[in-house]
Design a protein around this motif. Structure first.
Motif, PDB file in Angstrom:
ATOM      1  N   ALA A   1       0.848  -1.191   0.000  1.00  0.00           N
ATOM      2  CA  ALA A   1       0.000   0.000   0.000  1.00  0.00           C
ATOM      3  C   ALA A   1       0.886   1.245   0.000  1.00  0.00           C
ATOM      4  N   GLN A   2       0.670   2.105  -0.982  1.00  0.00           N
ATOM      5  CA  GLN A   2       1.451   3.340  -1.088  1.00  0.00           C
ATOM      6  C   GLN A   2       0.778   4.434  -0.263  1.00  0.00           C
ATOM      7  N   ALA A   3       1.485   4.952   0.734  1.00  0.00           N
ATOM      8  CA  ALA A   3       0.923   6.016   1.576  1.00  0.00           C
ATOM      9  C   ALA A   3       0.807   7.309   0.779  1.00  0.00           C
ATOM     10  N   ILE A   4      -0.304   8.026   0.992  1.00  0.00           N
ATOM     11  CA  ILE A   4      -0.509   9.325   0.341  1.00  0.00           C
ATOM     12  C   ILE A   4      -0.925  10.358   1.383  1.00  0.00           C
ATOM     13  N   VAL A   5      -0.618  11.611   1.107  1.00  0.00           N
ATOM     14  CA  VAL A   5      -1.071  12.734   1.918  1.00  0.00           C
ATOM     15  C   VAL A   5      -1.543  13.811   0.951  1.00  0.00           C
ATOM     16  N   TYR A   6      -2.713  14.358   1.206  1.00  0.00           N
ATOM     17  CA  TYR A   6      -3.268  15.385   0.305  1.00  0.00           C
ATOM     18  C   TYR A   6      -4.070  16.389   1.124  1.00  0.00           C
ATOM     19  N   LYS A   7      -4.509  17.448   0.500  1.00  0.00           N
ATOM     20  CA  LYS A   7      -5.294  18.480   1.173  1.00  0.00           C
ATOM     21  C   LYS A   7      -6.782  18.182   1.043  1.00  0.00           C
ATOM     22  N   GLY A   8      -7.447  18.085   2.186  1.00  0.00           N
ATOM     23  CA  GLY A   8      -8.888  17.871   2.196  1.00  0.00           C
ATOM     24  C   GLY A   8      -9.616  19.175   2.446  1.00  0.00           C
ATOM     25  N   ALA A   9     -10.823  19.080   2.999  1.00  0.00           N
ATOM     26  CA  ALA A   9     -11.606  20.276   3.321  1.00  0.00           C
ATOM     27  C   ALA A   9     -10.827  21.166   4.285  1.00  0.00           C
ATOM     28  N   LYS A  10     -11.002  22.453   4.167  1.00  0.00           N
ATOM     29  CA  LYS A  10     -10.306  23.453   5.001  1.00  0.00           C
ATOM     30  C   LYS A  10      -8.792  23.380   4.856  1.00  0.00           C
ATOM     31  N   GLU A  11      -8.327  22.745   3.771  1.00  0.00           N
ATOM     32  CA  GLU A  11      -6.891  22.606   3.511  1.00  0.00           C
ATOM     33  C   GLU A  11      -6.167  21.784   4.580  1.00  0.00           C
ATOM     34  N   TRP A  12      -6.915  20.949   5.282  1.00  0.00           N
ATOM     35  CA  TRP A  12      -6.297  20.062   6.269  1.00  0.00           C
ATOM     36  C   TRP A  12      -5.629  18.894   5.550  1.00  0.00           C
ATOM     37  N   ASP A  13      -4.505  18.423   6.096  1.00  0.00           N
ATOM     38  CA  ASP A  13      -3.864  17.227   5.563  1.00  0.00           C
ATOM     39  C   ASP A  13      -4.726  16.001   5.865  1.00  0.00           C
ATOM     40  N   VAL A  14      -4.887  15.157   4.850  1.00  0.00           N
ATOM     41  CA  VAL A  14      -5.601  13.889   5.015  1.00  0.00           C
ATOM     42  C   VAL A  14      -4.671  12.778   4.538  1.00  0.00           C
TER      43      VAL A  14
ATOM     44  N   ALA B   1     -11.822  14.578  -2.294  1.00  0.00           N
ATOM     45  CA  ALA B   1     -10.529  15.220  -2.580  1.00  0.00           C
ATOM     46  C   ALA B   1      -9.434  14.166  -2.729  1.00  0.00           C
ATOM     47  N   GLY B   2      -9.534  13.079  -1.945  1.00  0.00           N
ATOM     48  CA  GLY B   2      -8.580  11.981  -2.071  1.00  0.00           C
ATOM     49  C   GLY B   2      -8.691  11.314  -3.432  1.00  0.00           C
ATOM     50  N   LEU B   3      -9.918  11.140  -3.892  1.00  0.00           N
ATOM     51  CA  LEU B   3     -10.127  10.565  -5.227  1.00  0.00           C
ATOM     52  C   LEU B   3      -9.533  11.478  -6.297  1.00  0.00           C
ATOM     53  N   ASP B   4      -9.819  12.771  -6.201  1.00  0.00           N
ATOM     54  CA  ASP B   4      -9.269  13.727  -7.182  1.00  0.00           C
ATOM     55  C   ASP B   4      -7.742  13.708  -7.163  1.00  0.00           C
ATOM     56  N   PHE B   5      -7.163  13.589  -5.978  1.00  0.00           N
ATOM     57  CA  PHE B   5      -5.702  13.605  -5.841  1.00  0.00           C
ATOM     58  C   PHE B   5      -5.079  12.401  -6.556  1.00  0.00           C
ATOM     59  N   VAL B   6      -5.611  11.193  -6.308  1.00  0.00           N
ATOM     60  CA  VAL B   6      -4.987  10.015  -6.939  1.00  0.00           C
ATOM     61  C   VAL B   6      -5.247   9.990  -8.444  1.00  0.00           C
ATOM     62  N   LEU B   7      -6.374  10.533  -8.879  1.00  0.00           N
ATOM     63  CA  LEU B   7      -6.630  10.615 -10.322  1.00  0.00           C
ATOM     64  C   LEU B   7      -5.619  11.537 -11.002  1.00  0.00           C
ATOM     65  N   SER B   8      -5.270  12.635 -10.325  1.00  0.00           N
ATOM     66  CA  SER B   8      -4.319  13.591 -10.915  1.00  0.00           C
ATOM     67  C   SER B   8      -2.894  13.052 -10.928  1.00  0.00           C
ATOM     68  N   GLU B   9      -2.601  12.126 -10.003  1.00  0.00           N
ATOM     69  CA  GLU B   9      -1.232  11.614  -9.858  1.00  0.00           C
ATOM     70  C   GLU B   9      -1.001  10.258 -10.534  1.00  0.00           C
TER      71      GLU B   9
END
Length: 657
Positions: free
Chosen positions: A402-415, A496-504
């Protein structure tokens, strides 16, 4: 070449749990659990390990479930609970060899126990009827006629139990293991829990709430009790959950864990230390903005029951902390020094620590390691594997990291989250992706083995799983943020997590997306398909669809709704606004609804309402009901139903993705 994982591989998996050191610190026992396909159940047996030779020996061989092994203080005997005769009773076996003997024959069995330091008595907790002493004469059920169940309180049922026995209370007793004589220690129409016995045997710690009406009581005060006089000293009585107490080796201090009621069930669990002479109390973990304990959701480890806290002789304390997708073993001194005793990217789901503090026995899992027992040297971090029950499976089957990911969620919080590629991934090809959502919501996905996620990758899917706001393992602000906002920031975090992995990741086919989850994850699946058409298929399990009816039908509904949604039946509009059923007309995603018949946490009427509504609206939907199953079907349900559940999920995604 390794093969792909299958549904039936569930039966190959072995759980290694409950490591327990002997007083001589040179040997230990643990529990090994596996599926018994012939009996359609689970076998849990006791195993022994010699720490010098590393020799591992099976000590029990029955088809029962063994749990809670505990050595007597001199190490000559080992007590444990066993379902050998259907219900948990207490057994004692000599550690130098010989047959185990059954020492209790209580009508409702034994819930928990602790050795008295003298080694001749065992303290235990068992249920008994009002005004009735412990008995060796179980009531015969065959000729009993059905009787009405008269409800006079709000907490009258519980998932996994059903209707709670009436006029029955948990009491503490003592049994002489030589003579079999049983003495009842506690009295009254209250339920007690036993937490600890002092090293000298003169004091115990129990919890009890003696309020007459407990409908809105969410506290279980802890008491220090003198065994001789029965005089009680209050340790803590605030609203919240407290327990897991342990005495220091000099009996001067008492450690315990608990969470106050500040953020209801989202409050971080802390480690407390109570000074017995002065009666003062301090929070040792104030400096850690993460919860003490193990909050991982997965589907494999059976009977994983770690101690809340373990003392060493130099007054250091060891305990689990759930943090950033890990469960680590932490150490703390009474002066407030604190440090992790194990590393990152793993799940320490069981442990015991040597009296000297030199080493620990730890059971460890990660996404590609099912879980085994290790000898862990604390100063250096060096490890030696003591078991290898899952080695042949891991050598034979391709398990996906499993590849760990970190991205910006609501309120620009790290998820935080993880992305798994499909088994047999080929660069340049496109693959469908399934989003998995955990339950709770105050739980967490983690660096641990998860059969269902590995199965989806074996079926050719990428898998995305994240810890949106509301998940444990992060800050108190983060875990509290979902309350009063179901379907708000949590929904944004997942999307936002879905959008992040789609972009990457160009390998993900955006036209073939699936979503699934159970309990809160089922609620969120229902919510997602009512608010977006991005997904081509969805599977919702043990879900909530209607907060209005949930309020009255769930075993926890009348208070959980207020704690989480911020509304009760005086604000039906708010409950309905947060109900996925309200948005059923928007659902265009083919939705499979799966639910257990005996789920008292999220009762099956939640699924029935959603299914009939969608069918009446001519939507694409299916409904699968599982008999004789509760809220925990995916983890501890009948093996054949667990297989069937996984087949339904994979067939649905295969059909639509």
């Amino acid at each position: 070449m390794k093969r792909k994982l299958t549904i039936e591989d569930l039966s190959r998996l072995v759980s290694v749990t409950q490591p327990t050191l002997a007083p001589n610190q040179q040997e230990a026992v643990f529990v090994q659990t596996k599926i018994d396909e012939k009996e359609n159940t689970y076998q849990a047996n006791l195993w022994h390990v010699d720490l010098a030779s590393k020799k591992v020996t099976q000590w029990t061989h029955g088809k029962e479930k063994v749990s809670s092994p505990l050595y007597s203080q001199d190490g000559t005997e080992l007590a444990y609970l066993s379902t050998r005769e259907d219900i948990n009773q207490l057994y004692v076996v000599p550690t130098n060899g010989g047959e185990a003997r059954k020492v209790t024959s209580l009508e409702k069995g034994v819930a928990s126990f602790l050795w008295s330091p003298c080694g001749k008595k065992i303290w235990f907790v068992a249920s008994l009827k009002e005004g009735k002493l412990f008995t060796d004469d179980p009531e015969k059920e065959e000729n009993k006629k059905p009787e009405p169940y008269i409800v006079d309180k709000m907490k009258y049922k519980m998932d996994g139990t059903g209707l709670l026995p009436q006029d029955t209370y948990k009491h503490i007793g003592v049994i002489n293991t030589q003579t079999g004589e049983v003495t009842q220690f506690t009295e009254g129409n209250y339920s007690y829990a036993l937490h600890a016995i002092s090293q000298d045997g003169t004091k115990i710690v129990f919890s009890v709430n003696r309020s007459e009406n407990q409908d809105f009581e969410f506290r279980q005060p802890l008491y220090l009790v003198d065994v001789e006089s029965k005089q009680e000293t209050t340790i803590i009585e605030e609203d919240g959950n407290f327990g897991g107490a342990a005495f220091s080796f000099d009996d001067a201090k008492l450690a315990f864990v608990g969470s106050e009621g500040t953020y209801k069930n989202a409050t971080h669990t802390e480690l407390y230390v109570y000074d017995i002479e002065s009666g003062s109390r301090e929070v040792l973990t104030e400096g850690i903005d993460a919860p003490v304990g193990d909050y991982v959701v997965a589907d494999h480890q059976q009977g994983s029951n770690a101690p809340s806290v373990v003392w060493t002789k130099d007054n250091h304390l060891y305990f689990q902390v759930s943090t950033m997708g890990d469960v680590r073993l932490y150490a703390a001194s009474l002066e407030g020094e604190m440090y992790p005793a194990t590393g990152d990217d793993e799940h320490i789901y069981g442990y015991d620590v040597a009296k000297s503090g030199e080493f620990a026995l730890v059971t460890i899992s990660n996404p590609t390691k099912v879980g085994e027992l290790y000898l862990h040297t604390i100063a250096t971090g060096e490890r030696q594997a003591l078991t290898s029950f899952n080695a042949s499976f891991e050598n034979e089957v391709e398990l996906i990291p499993a590849q760990a990911i970190v991205y910006k969620g609501a309120k620009e919080w790290d998820v935080h989250g993880w992305l798994m590629k499909p088994t047999g991934y080929v660069e340049g090809q496109k693959y469908p992706l399934i989003v998995e959502i955990h339950g709770g919501p105050h739980a967490m996905y983690a660096n641990t083995f998860f059969h269902e996620l590995q199965l989806l990758t074996a079926q050719g899917y990428g898998v995305l799983y994240v810890n949106p706001r509301g998940s444990h393992g992060y800050s108190q602000q983060f875990v509290d943020a979902v309350r009063d906002d179901y379907g708000g920031g949590d929904y944004e975090d997942i999307m936002a997590g879905l959008d992040f992995v789609l972009s990457e990741n160009t390998w993900i086919d955006e036209s073939r997306l699936g979503v699934t989850g159970g309990s809160y994850g089922g609620f969120m699946t229902n919510w997602i398909v009512g608010h977006t058409n991005r997904f081509k298929a969805a599977v919702t399990l043990r879900s909530i669809s209607n907060w209005v009816s949930f309020f009255g039908v769930s075993d926890i509904g009348y208070y959980f709704s207020d704690w989480q949604i911020g509304a009760d039946m005086t604000d039906v509009e708010k409950l309905w606004d947060h109900s996925p059923l309200k948005y059923a007309k928007n659902i265009e995603t083919p939705l499979l609804i799966m639910h257990s018949e005996k789920d008292f946490r999220c009762p099956i009427e939640q699924a029935e309402q959603l299914y009939i509504t969608l069918k009446q609206m001519k939507k694409e939907t299916g409904f699968v009901r599982f008999p004789d199953s509760d809220h925990n079907l995916s983890r501890t349900g009948y093996p054949n139903l667990r297989y069937a559940r996984l087949k339904q999920i994979t067939d649905w995604f295969d059909k639509y993705l």
